[in-house]
Motif scaffolding. Structure first.
Motif, PDB file in Angstrom:
ATOM      1  N   THR A  26      61.515  78.313 -12.520  1.00  0.00           N
ATOM      2  CA  THR A  26      62.129  78.562 -13.819  1.00  0.00           C
ATOM      3  C   THR A  26      62.091  77.305 -14.667  1.00  0.00           C
ATOM      4  O   THR A  26      62.421  76.211 -14.197  1.00  0.00           O
ATOM      5  N   VAL A  31      64.983  77.536 -21.082  1.00  0.00           N
ATOM      6  CA  VAL A  31      66.151  78.414 -21.047  1.00  0.00           C
ATOM      7  C   VAL A  31      67.334  77.755 -21.756  1.00  0.00           C
ATOM      8  O   VAL A  31      68.050  78.391 -22.536  1.00  0.00           O
ATOM      9  N   THR A  32      67.551  76.465 -21.522  1.00  0.00           N
ATOM     10  CA  THR A  32      68.651  75.734 -22.159  1.00  0.00           C
ATOM     11  C   THR A  32      68.480  75.696 -23.668  1.00  0.00           C
ATOM     12  O   THR A  32      69.431  75.961 -24.419  1.00  0.00           O
TER      13      THR A  32
END
Length: 172
Positions: A26, A31-32
């Motif tokens: 991932t 994503v952050t």
């Protein structure tokens, strides 16, 4: 070490930065950043709409007469992006409009007293729209009150039946 060297491309340097993700794992940085972007866009939208409705909230808190006008000006400003409407709405929300209703009610009450009517007896229902315009059903005549006096017609004085004056020619 053989497993670590297999996952790194032969052209890559040995020390990779932390944001480089190995294949199949991932991407934490992406994503952050996605979460931060979604929260900031949502937060900015809430702030923007709250700021646009600020004059409306001010007008409704103070029970202003012009609160509906301020609300409409805020909506016009929001949809047209013309900020002058928002400024006008803010100024109207801050201004205390004079109350014309109570003095007019007192005047109407005094006029009813002078006319010998009981308070509120002089209220007349005014139709919202004018008379029929050919589209509505014909109205029934109002019921006549048997005890009410009929207005007597007053004869007008007769006019002299003198012939009109002849005007002469002003020039030859």
């Amino acid at each position: 070490m053989a497993g670590a060297s297999d996952s790194i491309h032969p052209a890559a340097i040995e020390h990779l930065p932390m944001f480089i993700t190995p294949p199949g794992e991932t991407d934490v940085l992406m994503v952050t950043v996605g979460v931060i972007l979604a929260v900031s866009v949502l937060g900015f939208g809430v702030f923007f709409f709250r700021l646009h409705s600020l004059p409306e909230h001010i007008a409704h808190k103070g029970d202003k007469i012009q609160a509906e006008l301020v609300a409409v000006l805020c909506l016009i400003s929001l949809f047209t992006h013309m900020h002058i409407f928002w400024i006008i709405g803010l100024v109207l929300a801050m201004i205390e409009m004079p109350d014309f209703g109570n003095p007019l009610k007192r005047i109407a009450g005094s006029a009813e007293k002078l006319a010998g009517l009981k308070p509120g007896e002089g209220d007349v229902e005014v139709p919202r729209y004018g008379g029929p315009h050919g589209h509505a059903a014909p109205e029934e005549p109002p019921p006549t009150d048997a005890g009410a006096k009929q207005a007597e017609t007053i004869p007008l004085p007769a006019r002299d039946a003198a012939p009109p004056k002849q005007r002469g020619r002003a020039h030859a």
